[in-house]
Scaffold this active site. Sequence first.
Site, mmCIF file in Angstrom:
data_model
loop_
_atom_site.group_PDB
_atom_site.id
_atom_site.type_symbol
_atom_site.label_atom_id
_atom_site.label_comp_id
_atom_site.label_asym_id
_atom_site.label_seq_id
_atom_site.Cartn_x
_atom_site.Cartn_y
_atom_site.Cartn_z
ATOM 1 C CG ASN A 152 -0.367 0.088 2.507
ATOM 2 O OD1 ASN A 152 0.783 -0.291 2.694
ATOM 3 N ND2 ASN A 152 -1.108 0.580 3.477
ATOM 4 C CD GLU A 250 3.244 0.212 12.700
ATOM 5 O OE1 GLU A 250 4.178 0.318 13.501
ATOM 6 O OE2 GLU A 250 2.066 0.464 12.993
ATOM 7 C CB CYS A 284 -2.202 0.511 8.592
ATOM 8 S SG CYS A 284 -0.646 1.272 8.383
ATOM 9 C CD GLU A 464 7.980 0.703 10.408
ATOM 10 O OE1 GLU A 464 9.078 0.383 9.912
ATOM 11 O OE2 GLU A 464 6.907 0.477 9.866
HETATM 12 C C1 UN1 Z 1 0.372 2.885 6.199
HETATM 13 O O1 UN1 Z 1 -0.771 2.932 5.776
HETATM 14 O O2 UN1 Z 1 0.865 1.783 6.510
HETATM 15 O O3 UN1 Z 1 0.060 8.556 7.918
HETATM 16 C C2 UN1 Z 1 1.269 4.047 6.313
HETATM 17 C C3 UN1 Z 1 -0.146 8.115 6.773
HETATM 18 C C4 UN1 Z 1 1.046 7.840 5.877
HETATM 19 C C5 UN1 Z 1 1.612 6.497 6.140
HETATM 20 C C6 UN1 Z 1 0.622 5.374 6.141
HETATM 21 N N1 UN1 Z 1 2.031 8.865 6.109
HETATM 22 O O4 UN1 Z 1 -1.251 7.901 6.348
#
Ligand code: UN1
Length: 500
Positions: A152, A250, A284, A464
């Site tokens: 993603n 994660e 996520c 992270e």
């Molecule tokens: C993810 O979906 O694993 O904060 C990372 C955010 C992005 C990173 C998402 N800077 O939505």
Amino acid sequence: MATMHLRNHIDGRWVEGSSGEAFEDTDPANGEVIATVTRSTTADVDRAVDAARRACEAWRLTPAPKRGEILYRAGEILLRRKDDLAREMTREMGKVLAEARGDVQEGIDMTYYMAGEGRRQFGDVVPAELPNKWAMSMRHPHGVVAAITPWNFPLAIPTWKIMPALVLGNTVVFKPASYTPLLAVRLVEVLEEAGLPKGVLNLVLGPGGEIGDHLVTHPGVDLVSFTGSSDAGAHISEIAGRLLKRVSCELGGKNAIVVMDDAEVDLSIEGIVWSAFGTSGQRCTAASRVIAHRGVANDVIDKLVGRAKKMRMGHGLEPTTDLGPVVSKQAQEKVASYMPVAEKEGATIAAGGRIPTEGALAKGFFHEPTVLVDVKPNMRVAQEEIFGPVVAVLEVGSLEEAVKVLNSTKYGLSCSIYTRNVNNAFRFMRDAETGLVYVNAGTIGAEIQLPFGGMKTTGNGHREAGRAALDVYADWKSIYVDFSGRLQKAQMDGGGTTSS
Ligand code: UN1
């Protein structure tokens, strides 16, 4: 356009996987084949880990500022290629071009940040309790890092793992998701061009399963860093935990946006639409719940439903597209499977809910942007990560209830509150059980200079990005130097107080 063929990168060379087989990398918006990809076996994993091990010593002893300079050059190359990389990303996994550019930019940001760590990596120098004694701490790399990354954020997330690992003096075996091998190859090409010595970064392509398990349990791998589903994270933690390997995970989220009755509703709608439907809900950090105060819930629902119905689906390279496809048929089916689940439990589909079956959209893995209402906190659609363009609206009567509902899932990644009341905002910031909290903004768009990660089952206690990433990719070593010329006993000689 001629079809590319993508290969592994081991010990500084581009090589075919030993299965002799290939799989296809396709555009999820229309099914076009972008590339054929070598399929790796456990023997290829062995070769990659061996190469990484052999490169370890020289890389660890390369001065960190020199390692940082290579990263800095990689950042410059990424910046020059930003637009081409973004276009390839949109074709490979579907997110709209503007978001793909953002993904590459996030990778550039992380690369520059970690390049700077080449001249930082601060430890502590503290006073010793004994005379003529020196006490300090320094970071020490683990050795070989396995970076197992999702599709993603095909550029940004690999940089979150690879850049801190490299600048701290680890070597890497990189196993990207099989949906996004092209962006992984591009990142390795960039680091190679920037001057990374052979064997320091090795790439193994192919679906997870057997090669993933082999990599995770390989005796030559010291640290596993994984981003992906909670099920896969639990499995990796289990098989690596038995071997007492270091694991950083994660995982999933069920993020919520709270809209209070004193909120600026129109602003909250912007944040909800962006957070729920950006990247087709496949972050996520995506907002998959809206927790609306009863005083504004009807207004929020009307406006959200209106916006969702107006969104235009299409190929992410078309400037008119608001919403691209999800990544695969399997993902599309998973999203669709939640519609009967929602209705059976008593929720109502107020917008979307279908897979488009006509015209060009039928060729891709699209799903309409969907708003579910009449949702209760214990329903599956309010508890489970759907990872698609679906948002569930729940109604509450107070801030206390909003926080309770917010914290009622097993996940704890991101959340936000829309309110104009400073007391509400501070209570919420204090009580949210999530690793990321936003006030008057959506749940997505974390910047790389702060820790990124979640509480509860979203992770396993690591972070992270930012300074916190350094704690994952290096161990601490505390060093005492005694230049007194005699045996001095800590806690016994000289120091301490005696009670009278
Ligand atoms: C993810 O979906 O694993 O904060 C990372 C955010 C992005 C990173 C998402 N800077 O939505």
